[in-house]
Design a protein around this motif. Structure first.
Motif, PDB file in Angstrom:
ATOM      1  N   TYR A  67      -0.389 -17.540  24.208  1.00  0.00           N
ATOM      2  CA  TYR A  67      -0.099 -17.041  25.547  1.00  0.00           C
ATOM      3  C   TYR A  67      -1.408 -16.527  26.121  1.00  0.00           C
ATOM      4  CZ  TYR A  67       4.564 -17.726  23.918  1.00  0.00           C
ATOM      5  OH  TYR A  67       5.702 -18.323  23.419  1.00  0.00           O
ATOM      6  N   LEU A  68      -1.932 -17.266  27.090  1.00  0.00           N
ATOM      7  CA  LEU A  68      -3.250 -17.009  27.639  1.00  0.00           C
ATOM      8  C   LEU A  68      -3.108 -16.402  29.033  1.00  0.00           C
ATOM      9  CD1 LEU A  68      -6.338 -17.376  27.483  1.00  0.00           C
ATOM     10  CD2 LEU A  68      -5.999 -19.705  28.342  1.00  0.00           C
ATOM     11  N   PHE A  69      -3.647 -15.198  29.188  1.00  0.00           N
ATOM     12  CA  PHE A  69      -3.616 -14.478  30.452  1.00  0.00           C
ATOM     13  C   PHE A  69      -5.057 -14.353  30.948  1.00  0.00           C
ATOM     14  CE2 PHE A  69       0.062 -13.154  28.051  1.00  0.00           C
ATOM     15  CZ  PHE A  69       1.079 -13.108  28.987  1.00  0.00           C
ATOM     16  N   ILE A  70      -5.333 -14.870  32.137  1.00  0.00           N
ATOM     17  CA  ILE A  70      -6.678 -14.779  32.705  1.00  0.00           C
ATOM     18  C   ILE A  70      -6.558 -14.125  34.076  1.00  0.00           C
ATOM     19  CG2 ILE A  70      -8.770 -15.983  33.377  1.00  0.00           C
ATOM     20  CD1 ILE A  70      -7.942 -18.263  31.502  1.00  0.00           C
ATOM     21  N   ASP A  71      -7.162 -12.945  34.174  1.00  0.00           N
ATOM     22  CA  ASP A  71      -7.127 -12.172  35.408  1.00  0.00           C
ATOM     23  C   ASP A  71      -8.370 -12.468  36.234  1.00  0.00           C
ATOM     24  OD1 ASP A  71      -6.070 -10.346  37.166  1.00  0.00           O
ATOM     25  OD2 ASP A  71      -6.520  -8.584  35.954  1.00  0.00           O
ATOM     26  N   GLU A  72      -8.182 -12.685  37.531  1.00  0.00           N
ATOM     27  CA  GLU A  72      -9.254 -12.988  38.484  1.00  0.00           C
ATOM     28  C   GLU A  72      -9.987 -14.283  38.111  1.00  0.00           C
ATOM     29  OE1 GLU A  72      -9.201 -11.483  41.248  1.00  0.00           O
ATOM     30  OE2 GLU A  72      -8.035  -9.719  40.713  1.00  0.00           O
ATOM     31  N   VAL A  73      -9.220 -15.311  37.838  1.00  0.00           N
ATOM     32  CA  VAL A  73      -9.749 -16.603  37.382  1.00  0.00           C
ATOM     33  C   VAL A  73     -10.656 -17.264  38.412  1.00  0.00           C
ATOM     34  CG1 VAL A  73      -7.827 -18.043  38.176  1.00  0.00           C
ATOM     35  CG2 VAL A  73      -9.085 -18.681  36.096  1.00  0.00           C
ATOM     36  N   GLN A  74     -10.506 -16.920  39.678  1.00  0.00           N
ATOM     37  CA  GLN A  74     -11.333 -17.548  40.709  1.00  0.00           C
ATOM     38  C   GLN A  74     -12.809 -17.193  40.550  1.00  0.00           C
ATOM     39  OE1 GLN A  74      -9.371 -14.911  41.459  1.00  0.00           O
ATOM     40  NE2 GLN A  74     -10.807 -13.445  42.331  1.00  0.00           N
ATOM     41  N   ASN A  75     -13.139 -16.238  39.689  1.00  0.00           N
ATOM     42  CA  ASN A  75     -14.540 -15.896  39.421  1.00  0.00           C
ATOM     43  C   ASN A  75     -15.286 -17.021  38.707  1.00  0.00           C
ATOM     44  OD1 ASN A  75     -13.972 -13.439  40.579  1.00  0.00           O
ATOM     45  ND2 ASN A  75     -14.047 -12.280  38.679  1.00  0.00           N
ATOM     46  N   VAL A  76     -14.548 -17.963  38.136  1.00  0.00           N
ATOM     47  CA  VAL A  76     -15.159 -19.091  37.426  1.00  0.00           C
ATOM     48  C   VAL A  76     -15.034 -20.340  38.291  1.00  0.00           C
ATOM     49  CG1 VAL A  76     -15.084 -20.554  35.374  1.00  0.00           C
ATOM     50  CG2 VAL A  76     -14.579 -18.109  35.179  1.00  0.00           C
ATOM     51  N   GLU A  85       6.778  -7.981  27.031  1.00  0.00           N
ATOM     52  CA  GLU A  85       8.067  -8.635  26.773  1.00  0.00           C
ATOM     53  C   GLU A  85       7.931  -9.684  25.675  1.00  0.00           C
ATOM     54  OE1 GLU A  85      10.101 -10.054  30.286  1.00  0.00           O
ATOM     55  OE2 GLU A  85      10.395  -8.000  31.026  1.00  0.00           O
ATOM     56  N   LEU A  86       6.816 -10.400  25.664  1.00  0.00           N
ATOM     57  CA  LEU A  86       6.587 -11.386  24.600  1.00  0.00           C
ATOM     58  C   LEU A  86       6.500 -10.693  23.248  1.00  0.00           C
ATOM     59  CD1 LEU A  86       4.012 -13.687  26.423  1.00  0.00           C
ATOM     60  CD2 LEU A  86       6.341 -14.314  25.742  1.00  0.00           C
ATOM     61  N   ARG A  87       5.786  -9.572  23.190  1.00  0.00           N
ATOM     62  CA  ARG A  87       5.699  -8.800  21.936  1.00  0.00           C
ATOM     63  C   ARG A  87       7.088  -8.340  21.490  1.00  0.00           C
ATOM     64  NH1 ARG A  87       1.118  -6.870  24.600  1.00  0.00           N
ATOM     65  NH2 ARG A  87      -0.754  -7.630  23.606  1.00  0.00           N
ATOM     66  N   ALA A  88       7.887  -7.883  22.448  1.00  0.00           N
ATOM     67  CA  ALA A  88       9.241  -7.423  22.131  1.00  0.00           C
ATOM     68  C   ALA A  88      10.100  -8.565  21.590  1.00  0.00           C
ATOM     69  CB  ALA A  88       9.891  -6.806  23.373  1.00  0.00           C
ATOM     70  N   TYR A 136       8.046 -18.371  30.607  1.00  0.00           N
ATOM     71  CA  TYR A 136       7.169 -17.717  29.624  1.00  0.00           C
ATOM     72  C   TYR A 136       6.662 -18.701  28.570  1.00  0.00           C
ATOM     73  CZ  TYR A 136       8.335 -12.857  30.991  1.00  0.00           C
ATOM     74  OH  TYR A 136       8.488 -11.653  31.634  1.00  0.00           O
ATOM     75  N   HIS A 137       7.549 -19.523  28.055  1.00  0.00           N
ATOM     76  CA  HIS A 137       7.215 -20.389  26.916  1.00  0.00           C
ATOM     77  C   HIS A 137       6.875 -21.820  27.337  1.00  0.00           C
ATOM     78  CE1 HIS A 137       8.510 -17.025  24.520  1.00  0.00           C
ATOM     79  NE2 HIS A 137       9.642 -17.013  25.181  1.00  0.00           N
ATOM     80  N   GLY A 166       0.303 -26.337  23.590  1.00  0.00           N
ATOM     81  CA  GLY A 166       0.122 -25.166  22.745  1.00  0.00           C
ATOM     82  C   GLY A 166      -0.325 -23.915  23.480  1.00  0.00           C
ATOM     83  N   PHE A 167      -0.528 -24.002  24.796  1.00  0.00           N
ATOM     84  CA  PHE A 167      -0.945 -22.843  25.593  1.00  0.00           C
ATOM     85  C   PHE A 167       0.029 -22.616  26.737  1.00  0.00           C
ATOM     86  CE2 PHE A 167      -4.933 -23.866  23.571  1.00  0.00           C
ATOM     87  CZ  PHE A 167      -5.526 -22.627  23.370  1.00  0.00           C
ATOM     88  N   SER A 168       0.605 -21.437  26.787  1.00  0.00           N
ATOM     89  CA  SER A 168       1.346 -21.006  27.957  1.00  0.00           C
ATOM     90  C   SER A 168       0.357 -20.173  28.763  1.00  0.00           C
ATOM     91  CB  SER A 168       2.568 -20.174  27.561  1.00  0.00           C
ATOM     92  OG  SER A 168       3.270 -19.777  28.723  1.00  0.00           O
ATOM     93  N   ILE A 169      -0.002 -20.650  29.945  1.00  0.00           N
ATOM     94  CA  ILE A 169      -1.120 -20.083  30.701  1.00  0.00           C
ATOM     95  C   ILE A 169      -0.617 -19.325  31.927  1.00  0.00           C
ATOM     96  CG2 ILE A 169      -3.246 -20.613  31.957  1.00  0.00           C
ATOM     97  CD1 ILE A 169      -3.431 -23.190  30.208  1.00  0.00           C
ATOM     98  N   PHE A 170      -1.128 -18.095  32.068  1.00  0.00           N
ATOM     99  CA  PHE A 170      -0.835 -17.236  33.212  1.00  0.00           C
ATOM    100  C   PHE A 170      -2.175 -16.855  33.834  1.00  0.00           C
ATOM    101  CE2 PHE A 170       2.416 -16.739  30.063  1.00  0.00           C
ATOM    102  CZ  PHE A 170       3.608 -16.581  30.741  1.00  0.00           C
ATOM    103  N   ILE A 171      -2.297 -17.000  35.157  1.00  0.00           N
ATOM    104  CA  ILE A 171      -3.546 -16.626  35.819  1.00  0.00           C
ATOM    105  C   ILE A 171      -3.243 -15.795  37.055  1.00  0.00           C
ATOM    106  CG2 ILE A 171      -4.832 -18.624  34.961  1.00  0.00           C
ATOM    107  CD1 ILE A 171      -4.524 -19.917  37.740  1.00  0.00           C
ATOM    108  N   THR A 172      -4.213 -14.947  37.428  1.00  0.00           N
ATOM    109  CA  THR A 172      -4.107 -14.224  38.690  1.00  0.00           C
ATOM    110  C   THR A 172      -5.336 -14.513  39.518  1.00  0.00           C
ATOM    111  OG1 THR A 172      -5.298 -12.197  38.099  1.00  0.00           O
ATOM    112  CG2 THR A 172      -2.935 -12.276  37.551  1.00  0.00           C
ATOM    113  N   GLY A 173      -5.181 -14.300  40.801  1.00  0.00           N
ATOM    114  CA  GLY A 173      -6.301 -14.426  41.711  1.00  0.00           C
ATOM    115  C   GLY A 173      -5.958 -13.785  43.031  1.00  0.00           C
TER     116      GLY A 173
END
Length: 148
Positions: free
Chosen positions: A95-104, A50-53, A23-24, A119-126
């Protein structure tokens, strides 16, 4: 940007326990792959909750769904970079979440730039075959972990 507030989430503990240790980690891009509609976005929303918690402020948790209205026009790396760049002013790990990143097209260079800058914890989906292929390893210079 608050996400997932209108729909209850089902925490997928088997997947979450594999990802929690990262996560971190701002040096590793977390890649969540799978077929369309399998729950990738919901998994990212659970991580954000979970991060908010844990006490992470909402201003440090940002979610871009590139399949949704307002973001579907983001197709070029410069546009993606322009979305992320204002977060540089936020202190602490973002904490950067990018959904469907393959669109770019060319998203890898943008993400590598923010990853190496720290400084960025990056999460992506595709969900397309590109993310599921070996191309991702080359383009993200090996600094990613994939969850299928």
């Amino acid at each position: 940007m608050k996400i997932g507030a209108s729909m209850p989430l089902f925490p997928r503990e088997n997947y979450l326990k594999k990802i929690r240790g990262f996560y971190h980690d701002d040096g590793m891009i977390k890649v969540i792959t799978g077929v369309r509609r399998c729950g990738k976005s919901c998994l990212m929303q659970c991580i954000a909750e979970e991060l908010r918690a844990e006490g992470v402020d909402d201003e440090r948790i940002v979610f871009f769904d590139l399949d949704r209205y307002g973001f579907r026009s983001v197709k070029a790396p410069e546009q993606l970079e322009a979305l992320i760049e204002p977060l540089l002013a936020v202190s602490g790990t973002k904490y950067l979440f990018i959904d469907e990143v393959q669109n770019v097209e060319g998203f890898e260079d943008v993400l590598n730039g923010f990853r190496t800058g720290g400084g960025f914890s990056i999460f992506i989906t595709g969900s397309n075959s590109y993310l599921l292929s070996g191309e991702l390893a080359t383009k993200l210079t090996g600094r990613y972990i994939e969850y299928r």
